[in-house]
Scaffold this motif. Sequence first.
Motif, short mmCIF file in Angstrom:
data_model
loop_
_atom_site.label_atom_id
_atom_site.label_comp_id
_atom_site.label_asym_id
_atom_site.label_seq_id
_atom_site.Cartn_x
_atom_site.Cartn_y
_atom_site.Cartn_z
N PHE A 1 0.81 -1.23 0.00
CA PHE A 1 0.00 0.00 0.00
C PHE A 1 0.84 1.28 0.00
CE2 PHE A 1 -2.91 -2.94 2.49
CZ PHE A 1 -3.69 -3.25 1.39
N GLY A 2 2.14 1.16 -0.26
CA GLY A 2 3.00 2.36 -0.25
C GLY A 2 3.97 2.29 0.93
N LYS A 3 4.98 3.16 0.88
CA LYS A 3 6.07 3.07 1.86
C LYS A 3 6.33 4.42 2.53
CE LYS A 3 10.65 0.97 2.11
NZ LYS A 3 11.60 2.03 2.35
N ASP A 4 6.64 4.37 3.81
CA ASP A 4 7.12 5.56 4.57
C ASP A 4 6.09 6.68 4.74
OD1 ASP A 4 9.54 4.33 4.92
OD2 ASP A 4 10.48 5.28 3.18
N GLY A 5 4.83 6.42 4.39
CA GLY A 5 3.81 7.47 4.51
C GLY A 5 3.64 7.90 5.96
N ALA A 6 3.52 6.92 6.88
CA ALA A 6 3.25 7.25 8.28
C ALA A 6 4.43 8.00 8.89
CB ALA A 6 2.94 6.00 9.08
N VAL A 7 5.64 7.57 8.54
CA VAL A 7 6.81 8.19 9.16
C VAL A 7 6.93 9.65 8.69
CG1 VAL A 7 8.69 7.49 7.56
CG2 VAL A 7 9.13 7.64 9.98
N LYS A 8 6.58 9.91 7.42
CA LYS A 8 6.64 11.30 6.94
C LYS A 8 5.59 12.16 7.66
CE LYS A 8 8.47 10.32 2.38
NZ LYS A 8 8.00 9.76 1.12
N LEU A 9 4.39 11.59 7.79
CA LEU A 9 3.32 12.32 8.50
C LEU A 9 3.73 12.58 9.95
CD1 LEU A 9 0.35 13.35 8.47
CD2 LEU A 9 -0.35 11.06 9.18
N ALA A 10 4.32 11.54 10.57
CA ALA A 10 4.74 11.66 11.97
C ALA A 10 5.79 12.75 12.12
CB ALA A 10 5.28 10.31 12.45
N HIS A 11 6.77 12.77 11.23
CA HIS A 11 7.82 13.80 11.30
C HIS A 11 7.24 15.19 11.18
CE1 HIS A 11 11.40 11.00 10.18
NE2 HIS A 11 11.03 10.92 11.44
N ARG A 12 6.26 15.30 10.25
CA ARG A 12 5.66 16.62 10.03
C ARG A 12 5.00 17.15 11.30
NH1 ARG A 12 3.66 15.33 5.06
NH2 ARG A 12 1.49 15.08 5.68
N HIS A 13 4.48 16.22 12.11
CA HIS A 13 3.73 16.66 13.30
C HIS A 13 4.50 16.43 14.60
CE1 HIS A 13 0.05 17.66 11.16
NE2 HIS A 13 0.41 16.69 10.34
N GLY A 14 5.74 15.97 14.49
CA GLY A 14 6.56 15.80 15.69
C GLY A 14 6.05 14.71 16.62
N VAL A 15 5.51 13.64 16.04
CA VAL A 15 5.06 12.51 16.88
C VAL A 15 5.80 11.25 16.40
CG1 VAL A 15 2.78 13.48 17.37
CG2 VAL A 15 3.05 11.99 15.41
N PRO A 16 5.95 10.26 17.29
CA PRO A 16 6.67 9.05 16.85
C PRO A 16 5.77 8.06 16.12
CG PRO A 16 6.17 8.90 19.19
CD PRO A 16 5.65 10.23 18.73
N VAL A 17 6.39 7.20 15.31
CA VAL A 17 5.66 6.02 14.81
C VAL A 17 5.95 4.91 15.81
CG1 VAL A 17 5.49 4.32 12.95
CG2 VAL A 17 5.84 6.72 12.39
N LEU A 18 4.93 4.45 16.49
CA LEU A 18 5.14 3.46 17.56
C LEU A 18 5.38 2.07 17.01
CD1 LEU A 18 2.28 4.61 19.98
CD2 LEU A 18 4.72 5.02 20.24
N ALA A 19 4.79 1.77 15.84
CA ALA A 19 4.98 0.43 15.28
C ALA A 19 4.56 0.40 13.82
CB ALA A 19 4.15 -0.60 16.05
N ASN A 20 5.18 -0.50 13.08
CA ASN A 20 4.74 -0.84 11.73
C ASN A 20 4.29 -2.29 11.80
OD1 ASN A 20 7.09 1.26 11.37
ND2 ASN A 20 5.82 1.41 9.57
N ILE A 21 2.99 -2.49 11.74
CA ILE A 21 2.45 -3.86 11.87
C ILE A 21 2.23 -4.42 10.47
CG2 ILE A 21 0.57 -5.26 12.87
CD1 ILE A 21 1.86 -3.62 15.07
N PRO A 22 2.75 -5.62 10.21
CA PRO A 22 2.57 -6.16 8.85
C PRO A 22 1.14 -6.58 8.57
CG PRO A 22 3.60 -7.79 10.28
CD PRO A 22 3.48 -6.53 11.09
N LEU A 23 0.85 -6.69 7.29
CA LEU A 23 -0.40 -7.32 6.85
C LEU A 23 -0.12 -8.82 6.97
CD1 LEU A 23 -3.14 -7.02 5.27
CD2 LEU A 23 -1.79 -7.21 3.20
N ALA A 24 -0.80 -9.50 7.89
CA ALA A 24 -0.44 -10.89 8.15
C ALA A 24 -1.69 -11.73 8.37
CB ALA A 24 0.47 -10.98 9.37
N ILE A 25 -1.71 -12.87 7.71
CA ILE A 25 -2.85 -13.77 7.82
C ILE A 25 -3.08 -14.16 9.29
CG2 ILE A 25 -3.68 -16.09 7.20
CD1 ILE A 25 -2.09 -15.72 4.55
N GLU A 26 -1.97 -14.36 10.03
CA GLU A 26 -2.11 -14.78 11.45
C GLU A 26 -2.91 -13.76 12.26
OE1 GLU A 26 0.74 -14.73 9.47
OE2 GLU A 26 2.32 -14.79 11.01
#
Length: 359
Positions: free
Chosen positions: A283-308
């Motif tokens: 679905f695209g790469k690094d979108g959340a981290v760019k948004l987070a940087h713009r607003h000075g908040v951390p990305v707490l996790a990148n959760i994979p798309l996973a069948i489990e």
Amino acid sequence: MFGLSKLFSSKSAEKAPIIAALAAYRSSAFAIGIEQDWLEELNQNSDKSWQVKLNLPFAGLGEINDIEKFVADKLSVPVSISAKVKLPSTFSFKQIKHIVLVASGKGGVGKSTTAVNLASALEQEGAKVGILDADIYGPSIPLLLGLQGAEPKTADNKNLLPFEAHNLKAQSIGFLVPSDDATVWRGPMASGALNQLMNETAWGELDYLIVDMPPGTGDIQLTMSQKVPASGAVIITTPQDLALADAQKGIAMFNKVNVPVLGLIENMSYFLCGHCGEPNHVFGKDGAVKLAHRHGVPVLANIPLAIEIRESSEQGDLIAKDNAAQISETYKTAARVLASSLYYQQAHTSAVEIVITED
Ligand SMILES: Nc1ncnc2c1ncn2[C@@H]1O[C@H](COP(=O)(O)OP(=O)(O)OP(=O)(O)O)[C@@H](O)[C@H]1O
């Protein structure tokens, strides 16, 4: 409470190196190391090895082995650390120390799945945790905890007893309102129902109450966020541009009502290829981290798309409890960083008092 005299009395010189080594430990959650007043006991054995007892002021037990190894390597002597979680006794609502809103700008991004796994991760990190399903449009927490068909009970005809599953206390707005009716709801009605559930559930003492909010950033979500004495909010997004644009609206909404955004979680962040094992950013790469940087908040996790993740959810199991799954460690790391930022936020800023009103 730990007395400094106990630490520094007769053998303070011997203790100085281990205190310094503990203070030098660094990670995302333990950003400034182990503070001296978290030490409950510090004893050196005749063979020079150390025994340490800690009271952690946030949920972080999952990192004790790493801390132990760091200190042992630094001092070149065996070190054994035991710890329990003991948050400062500051309550934001009744006997609840922190209320954390889990929100998303749009539906279907995996907000409820993330909320319940994050709650479990906090519990596994040593905290007392509850989850409140406030999603009036599609309450799914009972299902995710394997509680479908459960009926709310009361012990005293006044307060509801929370459900208990997977060591979490749980309550759902779905028991109060049929979700078919939610389309005609306005903000005050929704926040009224949320307040009623918060007030009339016998939660007992909780370190963290996770609130699974309705998706979106409209009048209902705004009013709910305004009326709950939340310590902070976590926004769940997926990497698509549309989801990120809505997540940005979420950040703006929480800024407007002065609820600190503690971080973003990017769900369905990537898919691990079954053949080569490489992450595929569907679905695209690094979108959340760019948004987070713009607003000075951390990305707490990148959760994979996973069948489990989907399969455990459908069975009322929590992937965060499956120690064999790498994803469970991802949730736990996010939980520790979230818990530590709540601690440092409380320890280093003056509290904002939010008063719950009836309207
Ligand atoms: N990381 C993931 N990998 C695979 N499936 C996922 C993942 N996260 C969520 N899902 C699945 O996606 C579906 C939607 O998840 P969920 O109900 O948590 O979304 P939501 O954002 O809370 O939805 P709503 O906005 O309707 O409340 C569920 O079937 C869930 O099992």
